[in-house]
Design an enzyme around this catalytic site. Sequence first.
Site, PDB file in Angstrom:
ATOM      1  N   SER A  68       4.439  -5.855  11.775  1.00  0.00           N
ATOM      2  CA  SER A  68       3.207  -5.235  11.290  1.00  0.00           C
ATOM      3  C   SER A  68       2.127  -6.256  10.900  1.00  0.00           C
ATOM      4  O   SER A  68       1.697  -7.040  11.729  1.00  0.00           O
ATOM      5  CB  SER A  68       3.584  -4.317  10.127  1.00  0.00           C
ATOM      6  OG  SER A  68       2.491  -3.610   9.673  1.00  0.00           O
ATOM      7  N   ALA A 377      -3.556   3.709  -0.006  1.00  0.00           N
ATOM      8  CA  ALA A 377      -4.886   3.113  -0.121  1.00  0.00           C
ATOM      9  C   ALA A 377      -5.096   2.044   0.951  1.00  0.00           C
ATOM     10  O   ALA A 377      -6.197   1.835   1.450  1.00  0.00           O
ATOM     11  CB  ALA A 377      -5.062   2.513  -1.510  1.00  0.00           C
ATOM     12  N   PRO A 505       7.682  -3.284  -9.646  1.00  0.00           N
ATOM     13  CA  PRO A 505       8.217  -4.370  -8.831  1.00  0.00           C
ATOM     14  C   PRO A 505       7.891  -4.099  -7.363  1.00  0.00           C
ATOM     15  O   PRO A 505       8.035  -2.963  -6.895  1.00  0.00           O
ATOM     16  CB  PRO A 505       9.731  -4.288  -9.075  1.00  0.00           C
ATOM     17  CG  PRO A 505       9.988  -2.909  -9.577  1.00  0.00           C
ATOM     18  CD  PRO A 505       8.719  -2.357 -10.135  1.00  0.00           C
ATOM     19  N   SER A 506       7.427  -5.116  -6.643  1.00  0.00           N
ATOM     20  CA  SER A 506       7.134  -4.936  -5.215  1.00  0.00           C
ATOM     21  C   SER A 506       8.431  -4.666  -4.459  1.00  0.00           C
ATOM     22  O   SER A 506       9.485  -5.182  -4.823  1.00  0.00           O
ATOM     23  CB  SER A 506       6.478  -6.202  -4.672  1.00  0.00           C
ATOM     24  OG  SER A 506       6.636  -6.262  -3.272  1.00  0.00           O
ATOM     25  N   GLY A 507       8.338  -3.868  -3.392  1.00  0.00           N
ATOM     26  CA  GLY A 507       9.510  -3.634  -2.552  1.00  0.00           C
ATOM     27  C   GLY A 507       9.582  -4.637  -1.407  1.00  0.00           C
ATOM     28  O   GLY A 507      10.577  -4.705  -0.692  1.00  0.00           O
ATOM     29  N   THR A 508       8.514  -5.406  -1.190  1.00  0.00           N
ATOM     30  CA  THR A 508       8.497  -6.297  -0.030  1.00  0.00           C
ATOM     31  C   THR A 508       8.319  -7.772  -0.397  1.00  0.00           C
ATOM     32  O   THR A 508       8.419  -8.629   0.467  1.00  0.00           O
ATOM     33  CB  THR A 508       7.348  -5.911   0.941  1.00  0.00           C
ATOM     34  OG1 THR A 508       6.117  -6.047   0.224  1.00  0.00           O
ATOM     35  CG2 THR A 508       7.481  -4.502   1.463  1.00  0.00           C
ATOM     36  N   ARG A 513       3.869  -6.308  -9.261  1.00  0.00           N
ATOM     37  CA  ARG A 513       2.450  -6.050  -8.988  1.00  0.00           C
ATOM     38  C   ARG A 513       1.800  -5.381 -10.199  1.00  0.00           C
ATOM     39  O   ARG A 513       2.372  -4.462 -10.783  1.00  0.00           O
ATOM     40  CB  ARG A 513       2.287  -5.126  -7.780  1.00  0.00           C
ATOM     41  CG  ARG A 513       2.722  -5.746  -6.475  1.00  0.00           C
ATOM     42  CD  ARG A 513       2.150  -4.962  -5.291  1.00  0.00           C
ATOM     43  NE  ARG A 513       2.871  -5.260  -4.063  1.00  0.00           N
ATOM     44  CZ  ARG A 513       2.727  -6.371  -3.347  1.00  0.00           C
ATOM     45  NH1 ARG A 513       1.884  -7.304  -3.740  1.00  0.00           N
ATOM     46  NH2 ARG A 513       3.424  -6.546  -2.242  1.00  0.00           N
TER      47      ARG A 513
END
Length: 550
Positions: A68, A377, A505-508, A513
């Site tokens: 991506s 977003a 918490p970011s998943g990636t 964040r």
Amino acid sequence: MASSWLTSALSGASRHPKRPEHSYSYGTAGFRTKADILEPVLYRVGLLAVLRSKAVKGSTIGVMITASHNPEADNGVKVVEPMGDMLLAQWETYATSLANAREDDLESVLQDIISKENIDMEQSANVFVARDTRPSSVSLAEVLIEGIQSLSGQYVNYGLLSTPQLHYMVRCHNTQGSYGKSTETGYYEKLTNAFTKLRQKNGGNGKGSYSNQILLDGANGVGALKVEQLKEHLKGQLDIIVNNDGSKGKLNEECGADYVKIQQRPPPEMDVKPETKCVSFDGDADRIVYFYMGKGGKFKLLDGDKIATLIAGYIQELLTEAGIQLTLGLIQTAYANGSSTHYATKMLNVPIACTRTGVKHLHHKAQEFEVGVYFEANGHGTVLFSPSVIPKLDDVCQDKSLSAGKKEAATKLRLLVDLINETVGDAISDLLVVETILYQKQWNIEEWNSSYTDLPNRQLKVKVKDRAVIQTTDAERKTTSPAGLQSAIDELVAQYNKARSFVRPSGTEDVVRVYAEADTQIAADELAAKVGVKVHELAQGVGDPPSLPS
Ligand code: NG1
Ligand code: ZN
């Protein structure tokens, strides 16, 4: 004696050994990491796709090779379910186990999946394969196919496709063409036929300031190539000029939807004249944002929230005109700008639902409505129509007792269903939907942008020892751990006007964040920094805490 399929699967795996020091996880966006350590994963995803196809009685499964919006050196792979949806959660777990299995454990991991899912190994299997433009994608596709073949699966290699095109192909094939033809030409024809008919119906009195010119940032990826093909089918209805088409720059480098959104500026390669309507895709063309340079050279972004409210508002208008009662909902995440939520509820009268971050959560929530519009977003989104919708629209279109106006509105909605790729967010389909609505309203990009004004906002990342200590509830809008963090955020938010802030918490990425919005940019920046400092303090921050704006 081992079955022949097992012997073949294991001998293939030994040609693509997994190193013990590497571990992989099938996250919301599939496997995604440095391309040079993905070979064993691709082989094993080949095995998994065949098992999944057998488990669904031979229905076709899709496998897309892409990372991506990540840099060119990364790559990834995701599996597509028969109706074009994302892989089931249980199978994500199987995918992770397969990818991480040591060679001498591979047999037991395969047997475990087969027995848990009661898979008939005599069942035929079929897999559609596609890839993005990353140089590494070519050889990774070969390894994937080796995996598919080792379990005697059939496959079709589509070569270069956008992620949403592959999702579309899979769904078309499994629904015997009722969703469209499972070819690339079939995809362009379905979308452009609906687009052309809607454009004729919308008439466009030409009195407004709509322009059909679009400056497109193709992220040096597959979307740029596919838009060139789309243009042949559009026959001049849109004047799309493709920048960052992959002829010189690198994929996603200083370009693409993520760059534009995060950097808040146009890609340097693009010569953007004031007021020109610009569009940015991401590397596999499942995300789209619009932007332009406003008065005084100020950069203006029209993100997923602006697109979602435009689409939801248009559908609402058509439903009212057609006199059709359907449940319509707009699904957002906590990152949706507060102004967009306010505009949708107060001005458009469209109910809002908020889910956790990650498109699969939005997609599932959207299925609870007869018409569910969902967008992150960052520009990934689409519209889902429940099976009851088409018959209801057809009834109105055919009811001779109804006024021409009602029938016309129902016909437009019916065409809109065909214009939308329901399987997944699709930059090409979303572009055609937005252009349809802007044409009908005869709006230029500035008029569209002025539907509401985004609240100034700021995102920060905070590094902590273990981001799992941050636990959230209420669709990630509140924290339940560490103790004291939520009350500290509440106290800070209370000091600003129109303010909101949350952390997750970011998943990636290995970060926490922080998001904050308020009535001014200075206030949003200050609030984000202060919340970031609290996170650092209460969740064992690593390195320096965020500094306060001077
Ligand atoms: P994380 O890293 O969990 O915030 C990011 C995006 C998501 C989604 C995923 C998958 C933001 C704030 N987060 O997730 O919206 O797109 O990546 O790619 O944009
Ligand atoms: Zn993408």
